[in-house]
Scaffold this active site. Structure first.
Site, mmCIF file in Angstrom:
data_model
loop_
_atom_site.group_PDB
_atom_site.id
_atom_site.type_symbol
_atom_site.label_atom_id
_atom_site.label_comp_id
_atom_site.label_asym_id
_atom_site.label_seq_id
_atom_site.Cartn_x
_atom_site.Cartn_y
_atom_site.Cartn_z
ATOM 1 N N GLY A 152 26.613 23.783 -11.725
ATOM 2 C CA GLY A 152 26.790 22.328 -11.622
ATOM 3 C C GLY A 152 25.534 21.718 -11.006
ATOM 4 O O GLY A 152 24.449 22.291 -11.077
ATOM 5 N N THR A 227 26.976 28.444 0.306
ATOM 6 C CA THR A 227 27.075 27.087 0.855
ATOM 7 C C THR A 227 28.213 26.343 0.148
ATOM 8 O O THR A 227 28.269 25.117 0.194
ATOM 9 C CB THR A 227 25.761 26.290 0.639
ATOM 10 O OG1 THR A 227 25.415 26.364 -0.744
ATOM 11 C CG2 THR A 227 24.625 26.824 1.489
ATOM 12 N N ARG A 229 32.292 27.213 -0.527
ATOM 13 C CA ARG A 229 33.469 27.221 0.335
ATOM 14 C C ARG A 229 33.703 28.660 0.792
ATOM 15 O O ARG A 229 33.553 29.604 0.001
ATOM 16 C CB ARG A 229 34.712 26.718 -0.418
ATOM 17 C CG ARG A 229 34.782 25.207 -0.590
ATOM 18 C CD ARG A 229 35.028 24.492 0.744
ATOM 19 N NE ARG A 229 35.138 23.057 0.602
ATOM 20 C CZ ARG A 229 34.127 22.182 0.727
ATOM 21 N NH1 ARG A 229 32.898 22.618 0.978
ATOM 22 N NH2 ARG A 229 34.342 20.892 0.601
ATOM 23 N N GLU A 258 37.423 28.661 8.583
ATOM 24 C CA GLU A 258 36.644 27.827 9.515
ATOM 25 C C GLU A 258 37.539 27.160 10.532
ATOM 26 O O GLU A 258 38.611 26.690 10.160
ATOM 27 C CB GLU A 258 35.907 26.730 8.725
ATOM 28 C CG GLU A 258 34.680 27.262 8.044
ATOM 29 C CD GLU A 258 33.984 26.215 7.190
ATOM 30 O OE1 GLU A 258 34.134 25.004 7.449
ATOM 31 O OE2 GLU A 258 33.295 26.630 6.256
ATOM 32 N N HIS A 276 28.542 24.961 8.689
ATOM 33 C CA HIS A 276 28.872 24.053 7.586
ATOM 34 C C HIS A 276 28.044 22.763 7.666
ATOM 35 O O HIS A 276 28.601 21.656 7.748
ATOM 36 C CB HIS A 276 30.377 23.737 7.584
ATOM 37 C CG HIS A 276 30.890 23.359 6.220
ATOM 38 N ND1 HIS A 276 32.165 23.626 5.793
ATOM 39 C CD2 HIS A 276 30.296 22.719 5.179
ATOM 40 C CE1 HIS A 276 32.340 23.177 4.563
ATOM 41 N NE2 HIS A 276 31.207 22.624 4.163
ATOM 42 N N ALA A 278 25.221 22.184 5.455
ATOM 43 C CA ALA A 278 24.279 22.114 4.334
ATOM 44 C C ALA A 278 23.959 20.677 3.916
ATOM 45 O O ALA A 278 22.847 20.384 3.488
ATOM 46 C CB ALA A 278 24.800 22.915 3.153
HETATM 47 C C1 DGY Z 1 31.194 18.912 0.824
HETATM 48 O O1 DGY Z 1 30.825 17.736 0.735
HETATM 49 O O2 DGY Z 1 32.155 19.331 0.199
HETATM 50 C C2 DGY Z 1 30.413 19.822 1.718
HETATM 51 O O3 DGY Z 1 31.032 21.015 1.951
HETATM 52 C C3 DGY Z 1 30.050 19.148 3.019
HETATM 53 O O4 DGY Z 1 29.099 18.205 2.731
#
Ligand code: DGY
Length: 318
Positions: A152, A227, A229, A258, A276, A278
Site C-alpha cells: 500500500g 511498524t 500492528r 501494547e 509506537h 513511527a
Molecule cells: C496509525 O495511524 O495507525 C499508526 O499506527 C499511528 O500513527
C-alpha cells in the site's frame, strides 16, 4: 441544535480550532477505561478517538451517534461490523502519515542493521577506548534485498527509499500490484530478503502472519522491521527467533499487547524497540488530528468526509 462531540484523549491543539462551534467534551487526562469511555460517549453525535480506544458495539449503538473519526490510519480498534449495523460513519487519516512512517521504518532498519542503539549505549557507558576494526560490526544495507509485505502507500514509500540505497525490492501483496518491484509469494520473500518490512493492516487474515514457521524461513542474517500492528507478528516466536539466531535482528515500533512486551524481548541486544512513534513528527501528528477533526465536522454538518473507512465486506447483520 449544536452537535455534541467527545474527544477521547489529548490531541494536537490545531484540532481544537477545527471543532469550534460544536459542544466538545475534551478528555485532557489519561486514556478512559471502557466503562468511562462509554459513559462519556453517551449523548454525543461524534467521537474523535485514538487507536488506543476500543470502539465496540456498546458505543456504536448509542442513540444519536453519527460518526467516529480516528486520529490514525489503522482502524482495527473500531468494530466496523457494528458501525455498519448502526449506520455510523467511520473516518481515518491515510496519506498524511505515509512518508513520516516510512522514514521511521527506515530508521529502525538502519538502527538495527548498523547497531546504532548499541553504539550509543556503548559510548555513554564509557566503554569506547578508540577505533577498533572489530567493534560492533553490523550488516550493510545498500545493495541488499528489501522484502516488503503489503504494498500500500507505506510499502511503496519504502520501495522508493530502497532505490536510493541500490537495493533490490521484492514484495508480497495478494491484492495490490507495484510495477517497479518483483511480486513474489510470502515464502519466496522470506527466503530472499535481507530485510523484511511489514506494512499490512491488522485483520483476521494478517493476525500472526509472521509466526515461527515464517521466521524460520528467513535467512539467519536477515532482519525484521514492524511498524504496522503488533499482532501481525507472533511476538513469542519472534523472541525465540531473535535469541536463537534464527534471524539476525528486528526493529519494532509496535507490539502484540501494547504497551506490554513479550517476556525476554527487552533483554535482547539484537532488537531496537520504539514506543509506537513511527508517525510521531510534529507536522504529521498535527495533520492527522486536523484531518480527523475536519472529517468529523463534515459528517456532523451533513457533508461527505474526505477519508471514510471503506466498509466493503462489513455487512449489516440480518
Ligand atoms: C496509525 O495511524 O495507525 C499508526 O499506527 C499511528 O500513527
Amino acid at each position: 441544535m449544536t452537535k455534541r462531540i467527545l474527544v477521547t484523549q489529548p490531541v494536537p491543539e490545531a484540532a481544537e480550532r477545527v471543532l469550534e462551534g460544536f459542544e466538545v467534551s475534551w478528555n485532557r487526562g489519561p486514556r478512559l477505561e471502557p466503562p468511562e469511555l462509554l459513559a462519556r460517549a453517551t449523548g454525543r453525535h461524534g467521537i474523535l478517538c485514538l487507536l488506543t480506544d476500543g470502539i465496540g458495539p456498546a458505543i456504536l449503538s448509542l442513540p444519536g451517534l453519527e460518526a467516529v473519526s480516528t486520529v490514525s490510519v489503522g482502524y482495527d480498534h473500531i468494530d466496523l461490523t457494528a458501525a455498519v449495523e448502526h449506520g455510523i460513519v467511520v473516518t481515518h487519516t491515510p496519506d498524511v502519515l505515509t512518508e513520516t512512517t516510512a522514514d521511521f521504518a527506515w530508521a529502525l532498519l538502519m538502527a538495527v542493521a548498523r547497531r546504532v542503539v548499541e553504539g550509543d549505549s556503548y559510548v555513554r557507558r564509557g566503554r569506547f577506548q578508540g577505533w577498533d576494526p572489530l567493534l560492533l560490526l553490523g550488516s550493510d544495507v545498500h545493495g541488499k534485498c528489501l522484502g516488503i509485505v503489503g504494498m500500500g502507500r507505506i510499502g511503496r514509500a519504502m520501495a522508493r527509499r530502497a532505490q536510493g540505497f541500490d537495493m533490490r525490492v521484492a514484495y508480497y501483496d495478494p491484492l495490490l500490484k507495484y510495477p517497479d518491484a518483483a511480486a513474489v509469494t510470502l515464502d519466496e520473500l522470506l527466503a530472499q530478503a535481507d530485510f523484511v518490512t511489514l506494512h499490512v493492516p491488522l485483520s483476521e487474515s494478517t493476525h500472526h502472519l509472521i509466526g515461527w514457521a515464517e521466521l524460520a524461513r528467513m535467512k539467519p542474517t536477515a532482519y525484521l522491521v514492524n511498524t504496522s500492528r503488533g499482532p501481525v507478528v507472533d511476538e513469542a516466536a519472534l523472541v525465540q527467533a531473535l535469541s536463537s539466531g534464527t534471524i539476525a535482528g528486528a526493529g519494532l515500533d509496535v507490539f502484540e499487547r501494547e504497551p506490554r512486551l513479550e517476556a525476554g524481548l527487552a533483554g535482547l541486544e539484537n532488537v531496537v524497540l520504539a514506543p509506537h512513534i513511527a508517525s510521531a513528527s510534529r507536522e504529521t501528528r498535527e495533520r492527522m488530528a486536523v484531518m480527523a477533526a475536519q472529517d468529523l465536522k463534515a459528517v456532523l454538518e451533513g457533508r461527505t468526509p474526505s477519508h471514510p473507512v471503506p466498509l466493503t465486506g462489513h455487512r449489516r447483520a440480518k
